[in-house]
Design a protein around this motif. Structure first.
Motif, mmCIF file in Angstrom:
data_model
loop_
_atom_site.group_PDB
_atom_site.id
_atom_site.type_symbol
_atom_site.label_atom_id
_atom_site.label_comp_id
_atom_site.label_asym_id
_atom_site.label_seq_id
_atom_site.Cartn_x
_atom_site.Cartn_y
_atom_site.Cartn_z
ATOM 1 N N THR A 78 1.633 -3.166 0.882
ATOM 2 C CA THR A 78 1.158 -1.792 0.699
ATOM 3 C C THR A 78 2.204 -0.956 -0.037
ATOM 4 O OG1 THR A 78 -0.216 -1.900 2.682
ATOM 5 C CG2 THR A 78 0.386 0.292 1.896
ATOM 6 N N VAL A 79 3.469 -1.136 0.302
ATOM 7 C CA VAL A 79 4.549 -0.424 -0.393
ATOM 8 C C VAL A 79 4.585 -0.814 -1.867
ATOM 9 C CG1 VAL A 79 7.060 -0.151 -0.524
ATOM 10 C CG2 VAL A 79 5.924 -0.161 1.704
ATOM 11 N N VAL A 80 4.415 -2.094 -2.159
ATOM 12 C CA VAL A 80 4.408 -2.559 -3.551
ATOM 13 C C VAL A 80 3.308 -1.850 -4.334
ATOM 14 C CG1 VAL A 80 3.950 -4.538 -5.044
ATOM 15 C CG2 VAL A 80 5.437 -4.802 -3.047
ATOM 16 N N THR A 81 2.120 -1.790 -3.767
ATOM 17 C CA THR A 81 1.007 -1.115 -4.439
ATOM 18 C C THR A 81 1.312 0.360 -4.674
ATOM 19 O OG1 THR A 81 -0.599 -2.656 -3.499
ATOM 20 C CG2 THR A 81 -1.449 -0.549 -4.284
ATOM 21 N N GLU A 82 1.921 0.999 -3.704
ATOM 22 C CA GLU A 82 2.277 2.414 -3.847
ATOM 23 C C GLU A 82 3.274 2.624 -4.982
ATOM 24 O OE1 GLU A 82 3.734 3.367 0.003
ATOM 25 O OE2 GLU A 82 1.747 3.740 0.860
ATOM 26 N N LEU A 83 4.195 1.703 -5.168
ATOM 27 C CA LEU A 83 5.224 1.840 -6.204
ATOM 28 C C LEU A 83 4.678 1.636 -7.610
ATOM 29 C CD1 LEU A 83 8.097 -0.153 -4.473
ATOM 30 C CD2 LEU A 83 8.162 2.285 -5.021
ATOM 31 N N LEU A 84 3.671 0.762 -7.745
ATOM 32 C CA LEU A 84 3.184 0.386 -9.070
ATOM 33 C C LEU A 84 2.280 1.454 -9.670
ATOM 34 C CD1 LEU A 84 2.321 -3.383 -8.509
ATOM 35 C CD2 LEU A 84 4.102 -2.483 -10.033
ATOM 36 N N ALA B 230 1.001 -10.591 -9.492
ATOM 37 C CA ALA B 230 -0.234 -9.846 -9.234
ATOM 38 C C ALA B 230 -0.188 -8.530 -9.995
ATOM 39 C CB ALA B 230 -0.418 -9.596 -7.738
ATOM 40 N N VAL B 231 -1.341 -7.973 -10.273
ATOM 41 C CA VAL B 231 -1.478 -6.764 -11.091
ATOM 42 C C VAL B 231 -2.249 -5.709 -10.324
ATOM 43 C CG1 VAL B 231 -2.509 -5.805 -13.200
ATOM 44 C CG2 VAL B 231 -1.334 -8.007 -13.278
ATOM 45 N N ALA C 209 -3.844 -5.295 -0.273
ATOM 46 C CA ALA C 209 -3.224 -4.041 -0.699
ATOM 47 C C ALA C 209 -3.783 -3.555 -2.031
ATOM 48 C CB ALA C 209 -1.714 -4.223 -0.806
ATOM 49 N N GLY C 210 -4.746 -4.287 -2.580
ATOM 50 C CA GLY C 210 -5.416 -3.826 -3.800
ATOM 51 C C GLY C 210 -4.903 -4.431 -5.089
ATOM 52 N N LEU C 211 -4.112 -5.506 -4.983
ATOM 53 C CA LEU C 211 -3.584 -6.156 -6.178
ATOM 54 C C LEU C 211 -4.409 -7.403 -6.505
ATOM 55 C CD1 LEU C 211 0.255 -5.929 -5.446
ATOM 56 C CD2 LEU C 211 -1.181 -4.317 -6.717
#
Length: 276
Positions: free
Chosen positions: A141-147, A269-270, A222-224
């Motif tokens: 989730t943090v990764v998605t927030e950062l991207l 992942a994107v 997380a949506g990636l």
């Protein structure tokens, strides 16, 4: 459960200067050769592709060798780590090599809060990072927030199959959990991999394993959108003493029948742009 952050921070604070002085991390080679890259980044360079101009963040960057390597490939890098002592060494490496990297001190779960959401084209995580986190879903989730939309996650990690093995047994045997578990694995290890002669005072660590399916599910949840998953029969350190052979790239694999062990993996992942 004890405060795993404090326990692990003390351990990595003590390891940091030892690692920076070791041949494994090659600070002297970084300073002497502007084209030198860490073994981890060198291994995955074909999968990284052209990262020139990308705004990247290296989560759990330790002493910055992978971070500086990514910057040398043209990315505008930020590094984040739990250990301030590690960041001191990372900043020294960046200064000594004339590399512009912005380093921040924080727990990885606070990365978006500290660095800002939606700012990065590339989130990078290197070998030996996810095992220090109790929840891989929270990390994703943090990764998605950062991207930013269109941004990419890139991971090279030790395989959970490897983490489940008892490296002190010959041959290595299954001993530890493969799947994510509530309570941490608690180890008391006075030695560190980069210098077998050094003795640590803060020798206790808390860690967790996460199954490959759990990692994939967390990233997708997380949506990636996963674009690559490659499993490798090698790792960039001697993970199973007495049972592995090193190659010219500095990668270690089982000396006999290496195809038996998935030792590490690369996952990409994107974060797709929102349509409509």
């Amino acid at each position: 459960m004890a405060d795993y952050l404090s326990v692990n921070r003390r351990n990595w604070d003590e390891r940091a200067p030892i690692h920076a002085a070791s041949a494994d991390y090659a600070f002297d080679r970084f300073a002497a050769d502007p084209g030198f890259l860490s073994g981890v980044v060198r291994f995955d360079r074909p999968r990284l592709g052209d990262i020139t101009g990308l705004r990247g963040v290296h989560l759990q960057c330790h002493i910055g060798t992978d971070t500086v390597s990514l910057a040398r490939l043209g990315a505008r890098m930020t590094g984040l780590d739990l250990s301030e002592a590690s960041l001191e060494q990372a900043r020294r490496l960046a200064k000594d090599t004339g590399t512009d990297v912005d380093f921040h001190h924080a727990d990885v779960y606070r990365a978006a809060e500290v660095l800002g959401a939606g700012r990065f084209d590339l989130v990078y995580t290197g070998v030996g990072a996810l095992c220090w986190l109790p929840s891989v879903a929270r990390w994703a989730t943090v990764v998605t927030e950062l991207l930013r939309p269109g941004g990419r996650l890139f991971i090279r990690e030790g395989h959970p199959m490897l983490w489940a093995l008892d490296e002190t047994a010959d041959p290595a045997t299954l001993r530890y959990p493969y799947f994510e578990h509530d309570e941490p694995l608690v180890f008391d290890e006075p030695k560190t991999y980069a210098d077998p002669d050094a003795v640590l005072t803060n020798s206790i660590t808390h860690s967790w394993n996460h199954g490959l399916g759990e990692i994939v599910t967390a990233v997708m949840g997380a949506g990636l959108r996963i674009t690559q998953l490659v499993e490798h029969d090698s790792v960039p350190w001697l993970a199973l003493p007495g049972q592995m052979t090193v190659d010219d790239m500095g990668e270690w694999r089982l000396s006999r029948l290496p195809e038996r062990l998935a030792a590490s993996y690369t996952l990409q992942a994107v974060k797709d742009p929102v349509s409509g």
